[in-house]
Design a protein around this motif. Structure first.
Motif, PDB file in Angstrom:
ATOM      1  N   TYR A  89      37.448 -24.750   7.615  1.00  0.00           N
ATOM      2  CA  TYR A  89      36.280 -25.362   6.980  1.00  0.00           C
ATOM      3  C   TYR A  89      36.751 -26.460   6.035  1.00  0.00           C
ATOM      4  O   TYR A  89      37.824 -26.353   5.421  1.00  0.00           O
ATOM      5  N   ASP A  90      35.936 -27.480   5.899  1.00  0.00           N
ATOM      6  CA  ASP A  90      36.247 -28.588   5.008  1.00  0.00           C
ATOM      7  C   ASP A  90      36.097 -28.146   3.552  1.00  0.00           C
ATOM      8  O   ASP A  90      35.086 -27.558   3.176  1.00  0.00           O
ATOM      9  N   SER A  91      37.109 -28.430   2.772  1.00  0.00           N
ATOM     10  CA  SER A  91      37.051 -28.131   1.344  1.00  0.00           C
ATOM     11  C   SER A  91      37.223 -29.402   0.518  1.00  0.00           C
ATOM     12  O   SER A  91      37.434 -29.350  -0.683  1.00  0.00           O
ATOM     13  N   GLY A  92      37.152 -30.550   1.199  1.00  0.00           N
ATOM     14  CA  GLY A  92      37.179 -31.828   0.516  1.00  0.00           C
ATOM     15  C   GLY A  92      38.534 -32.205  -0.054  1.00  0.00           C
ATOM     16  O   GLY A  92      39.536 -31.517   0.139  1.00  0.00           O
ATOM     17  N   ALA A  93      38.545 -33.318  -0.747  1.00  0.00           N
ATOM     18  CA  ALA A  93      39.753 -33.781  -1.422  1.00  0.00           C
ATOM     19  C   ALA A  93      39.768 -33.223  -2.842  1.00  0.00           C
ATOM     20  O   ALA A  93      38.758 -33.229  -3.538  1.00  0.00           O
ATOM     21  N   ARG A  94      40.917 -32.748  -3.259  1.00  0.00           N
ATOM     22  CA  ARG A  94      41.058 -32.154  -4.588  1.00  0.00           C
ATOM     23  C   ARG A  94      41.505 -33.225  -5.584  1.00  0.00           C
ATOM     24  O   ARG A  94      42.406 -34.014  -5.303  1.00  0.00           O
ATOM     25  N   SER A  95      40.858 -33.219  -6.743  1.00  0.00           N
ATOM     26  CA  SER A  95      41.163 -34.172  -7.804  1.00  0.00           C
ATOM     27  C   SER A  95      41.152 -33.458  -9.150  1.00  0.00           C
ATOM     28  O   SER A  95      40.714 -32.307  -9.251  1.00  0.00           O
ATOM     29  N   PHE A  96      41.627 -34.140 -10.181  1.00  0.00           N
ATOM     30  CA  PHE A  96      41.708 -33.541 -11.515  1.00  0.00           C
ATOM     31  C   PHE A  96      40.427 -33.760 -12.313  1.00  0.00           C
ATOM     32  O   PHE A  96      39.804 -34.823 -12.241  1.00  0.00           O
ATOM     33  N   ALA A 103      35.156 -35.222 -17.571  1.00  0.00           N
ATOM     34  CA  ALA A 103      35.886 -36.352 -16.989  1.00  0.00           C
ATOM     35  C   ALA A 103      36.477 -35.926 -15.637  1.00  0.00           C
ATOM     36  O   ALA A 103      37.314 -35.021 -15.583  1.00  0.00           O
ATOM     37  N   PHE A 104      36.043 -36.564 -14.561  1.00  0.00           N
ATOM     38  CA  PHE A 104      36.531 -36.246 -13.212  1.00  0.00           C
ATOM     39  C   PHE A 104      37.203 -37.490 -12.650  1.00  0.00           C
ATOM     40  O   PHE A 104      36.592 -38.559 -12.572  1.00  0.00           O
ATOM     41  N   SER A 105      38.474 -37.341 -12.233  1.00  0.00           N
ATOM     42  CA  SER A 105      39.264 -38.479 -11.757  1.00  0.00           C
ATOM     43  C   SER A 105      39.602 -38.311 -10.278  1.00  0.00           C
ATOM     44  O   SER A 105      40.306 -37.380  -9.901  1.00  0.00           O
ATOM     45  N   PHE A 106      39.132 -39.224  -9.441  1.00  0.00           N
ATOM     46  CA  PHE A 106      39.332 -39.135  -8.000  1.00  0.00           C
ATOM     47  C   PHE A 106      40.746 -39.586  -7.598  1.00  0.00           C
ATOM     48  O   PHE A 106      40.915 -40.595  -6.915  1.00  0.00           O
ATOM     49  N   ASP A 107      41.759 -38.812  -7.975  1.00  0.00           N
ATOM     50  CA  ASP A 107      43.110 -39.127  -7.495  1.00  0.00           C
ATOM     51  C   ASP A 107      43.320 -38.585  -6.080  1.00  0.00           C
ATOM     52  O   ASP A 107      44.232 -39.027  -5.379  1.00  0.00           O
ATOM     53  N   GLU A 108      42.489 -37.614  -5.661  1.00  0.00           N
ATOM     54  CA  GLU A 108      42.491 -37.060  -4.292  1.00  0.00           C
ATOM     55  C   GLU A 108      43.903 -36.700  -3.827  1.00  0.00           C
ATOM     56  O   GLU A 108      44.371 -37.139  -2.789  1.00  0.00           O
ATOM     57  N   HIS A 109      44.577 -35.865  -4.617  1.00  0.00           N
ATOM     58  CA  HIS A 109      45.970 -35.546  -4.345  1.00  0.00           C
ATOM     59  C   HIS A 109      46.173 -34.592  -3.170  1.00  0.00           C
ATOM     60  O   HIS A 109      47.288 -34.508  -2.637  1.00  0.00           O
ATOM     61  N   ALA A 110      45.150 -33.867  -2.768  1.00  0.00           N
ATOM     62  CA  ALA A 110      45.338 -32.931  -1.644  1.00  0.00           C
ATOM     63  C   ALA A 110      44.031 -32.661  -0.920  1.00  0.00           C
ATOM     64  O   ALA A 110      42.952 -32.737  -1.520  1.00  0.00           O
ATOM     65  N   ARG A 111      44.148 -32.368   0.352  1.00  0.00           N
ATOM     66  CA  ARG A 111      43.020 -31.911   1.161  1.00  0.00           C
ATOM     67  C   ARG A 111      43.428 -30.565   1.753  1.00  0.00           C
ATOM     68  O   ARG A 111      44.093 -30.496   2.786  1.00  0.00           O
ATOM     69  N   ILE A 112      43.060 -29.513   1.065  1.00  0.00           N
ATOM     70  CA  ILE A 112      43.469 -28.162   1.455  1.00  0.00           C
ATOM     71  C   ILE A 112      42.294 -27.475   2.147  1.00  0.00           C
ATOM     72  O   ILE A 112      41.281 -27.183   1.497  1.00  0.00           O
ATOM     73  N   SER A 116      49.182 -27.671   1.243  1.00  0.00           N
ATOM     74  CA  SER A 116      49.144 -27.823  -0.201  1.00  0.00           C
ATOM     75  C   SER A 116      50.001 -28.984  -0.683  1.00  0.00           C
ATOM     76  O   SER A 116      49.925 -29.363  -1.859  1.00  0.00           O
ATOM     77  N   LEU A 117      50.815 -29.525   0.197  1.00  0.00           N
ATOM     78  CA  LEU A 117      51.619 -30.678  -0.197  1.00  0.00           C
ATOM     79  C   LEU A 117      50.697 -31.857  -0.478  1.00  0.00           C
ATOM     80  O   LEU A 117      49.776 -32.127   0.295  1.00  0.00           O
ATOM     81  N   PRO A 118      50.913 -32.555  -1.572  1.00  0.00           N
ATOM     82  CA  PRO A 118      50.029 -33.671  -1.918  1.00  0.00           C
ATOM     83  C   PRO A 118      50.191 -34.865  -0.977  1.00  0.00           C
ATOM     84  O   PRO A 118      51.291 -35.154  -0.508  1.00  0.00           O
ATOM     85  N   TYR A 119      49.074 -35.496  -0.694  1.00  0.00           N
ATOM     86  CA  TYR A 119      49.023 -36.729   0.089  1.00  0.00           C
ATOM     87  C   TYR A 119      49.632 -36.597   1.487  1.00  0.00           C
ATOM     88  O   TYR A 119      50.305 -37.496   1.984  1.00  0.00           O
ATOM     89  N   VAL A 120      49.373 -35.452   2.150  1.00  0.00           N
ATOM     90  CA  VAL A 120      49.770 -35.269   3.549  1.00  0.00           C
ATOM     91  C   VAL A 120      48.844 -36.061   4.461  1.00  0.00           C
ATOM     92  O   VAL A 120      49.276 -36.638   5.464  1.00  0.00           O
ATOM     93  N   PHE A 121      47.567 -36.108   4.107  1.00  0.00           N
ATOM     94  CA  PHE A 121      46.570 -36.793   4.934  1.00  0.00           C
ATOM     95  C   PHE A 121      46.127 -38.079   4.248  1.00  0.00           C
ATOM     96  O   PHE A 121      45.836 -38.087   3.047  1.00  0.00           O
ATOM     97  N   SER A 122      46.061 -39.149   5.020  1.00  0.00           N
ATOM     98  CA  SER A 122      45.744 -40.454   4.443  1.00  0.00           C
ATOM     99  C   SER A 122      44.280 -40.587   4.067  1.00  0.00           C
ATOM    100  O   SER A 122      43.942 -41.276   3.105  1.00  0.00           O
ATOM    101  N   ASP A 123      43.409 -39.939   4.829  1.00  0.00           N
ATOM    102  CA  ASP A 123      41.979 -40.004   4.540  1.00  0.00           C
ATOM    103  C   ASP A 123      41.272 -38.874   5.281  1.00  0.00           C
ATOM    104  O   ASP A 123      41.918 -38.052   5.944  1.00  0.00           O
ATOM    105  N   GLU A 124      39.944 -38.855   5.189  1.00  0.00           N
ATOM    106  CA  GLU A 124      39.173 -37.770   5.784  1.00  0.00           C
ATOM    107  C   GLU A 124      39.299 -37.732   7.296  1.00  0.00           C
ATOM    108  O   GLU A 124      39.451 -36.650   7.889  1.00  0.00           O
ATOM    109  N   ASP A 125      39.249 -38.898   7.961  1.00  0.00           N
ATOM    110  CA  ASP A 125      39.351 -38.929   9.420  1.00  0.00           C
ATOM    111  C   ASP A 125      40.694 -38.389   9.891  1.00  0.00           C
ATOM    112  O   ASP A 125      40.768 -37.646  10.883  1.00  0.00           O
TER     113      ASP A 125
END
Length: 341
Positions: free
Chosen positions: A159-166, A241-250, A121-130
């Motif tokens: 399971y993949d739950s994608g990147a979370r954004s606001f 309004a959906f903003s791809f800040d992608e703060h977490a990948r949980i 749940s910590l934000p920005y632990v993973f740099s990208d999907e890979d």
């Protein structure tokens, strides 16, 4: 008298011959591969809080298909979707006491039961999907799955739950300052609550099923999730309004009751783990397709997508990383993930 004795001897020989000549009926061999252990049949209850058209549900269906086929019907499962047996926390509590055998639960919810899961749940632990995929398939994550036996559950796969954004009703979040004064729905996770506070928003925990009404009525100004929430959850009808800040990948974690897990033979455990991992690969493909489709459908609903610079968000939450590194177990996980970057 001789005839009686002769008959008894002949009967004994026939029984012995039958026992030696029918390997297929040997009770010590099980369809799941263990010898010298007689496996028990299991009819399992698998519950989760998502709809039948969600990629997670479809992944779980594939999991069930593989298990039932390879166990030759020795292990069967019934799926209870749509939160009919409760929301995530309620279902996980049922898993702990044996009322439900298997469930899918967000790693954010698991941190309430095992603090190590806070790392996801910590934000920005993973740099990208890979980086995320590689980390989730690592040995350190498997060790984490096995570490909660005493808490009443064991992890089978993720399971993949994608990147979370606001996303909000009308105001795009292009900088952390845009969150100031906004009530944002978050999962019932201490880490998610702290993240929102660091970013300047007002965290409002609530179950997923209540988000639509909360957005519609103004109880919250926005939420944070992936684009599928706009379509499968219909949130795009009220949030534009959906903003791809992608703060977490949980990730979502598929867990099984410890009591049940420890009743299974080694062969059955291996079968379940293999089937679960195969279902992950299937679910990842479905997820990628679902994200693309969700964006297209959401645009037709009138949702506008924004792509803010992520650096200000990353900088704003660094104090969280420093705080959580005080926990040696979380620090070890963060170091392991960093090494895989």
């Amino acid at each position: 008298m001789k005839k009686i004795i002769g008959s008894l001897i002949m009967g004994s020989l026939l029984v012995l011959a039958s026992a030696c000549g029918n390997d297929n009926d040997d009770p010590q061999k099980t369809p799941t591969g263990d010898e010298n252990v007689e496996a028990t049949e299991h009819n399992l209850r698998l519950a989760h809080n998502l709809s039948e058209d969600h990629p997670v549900h479809m992944g779980l269906e594939r999991f069930v298909e593989i298990v039932e086929e390879r166990s030759e019907g020795q292990i069967t499962m019934e799926i209870f979707p749509n939160a009919v047996l409760g929301e995530e926390r309620e279902i996980l509590e049922q898993v702990q006491v044996g009322g439900v055998d298997i469930t899918k639960v967000s790693a954010a919810s698991l941190e309430n039961f095992s603090s190590q899961y806070s790392v996801f749940s910590l934000p920005y632990v993973f740099s990208d999907e890979d980086h995320f995929f590689t980390s989730m398939d690592s040995e350190v994550v498997q060790d984490l799955f096995d570490s909660t036996d005493e808490e009443g559950f064991v992890g089978l796969t993720w399971y993949d739950s994608g990147a979370r954004s606001f996303y909000t009703k009308d105001q795009p979040i292009l900088h952390p300052d845009d969150l100031s004064g906004l009530r944002i729905r978050v999962m019932d996770s201490q880490t998610q609550i702290e993240m929102m506070e660091e970013l300047g928003g007002s965290p409002t925990p609530m179950p997923y099923g209540e988000i639509y009404t909360a957005l519609q009525s103004g109880v919250v100004d926005g939420a944070e999730s992936n684009p599928t929430a706009l379509t499968t959850g219909k949130h795009g009808e009220v949030a534009k309004a959906f903003s791809f800040d992608e703060h977490a990948r949980i990730p979502d974690i598929v867990v099984i009751s410890s009591d049940l897990w420890n009743e299974l033979t080694e062969g059955q455990q291996e079968l379940l783990r293999d089937a679960a991992k195969e279902s992950t690969e299937y679910q990842k493909e479905l997820w990628a397709e679902a994200i693309n489709q969700a964006i297209e459908e959401a645009e037709e609903m009138g949702v506008e997508f924004f792509y803010p610079d992520q650096e200000p968000f990353f900088e704003a939450v660094q104090p969280m990383h420093e705080k959580y590194r005080e926990d040696e177990q979380i620090a070890e996980l963060l170091d392991a993930f960093e090494a895989l970057r």
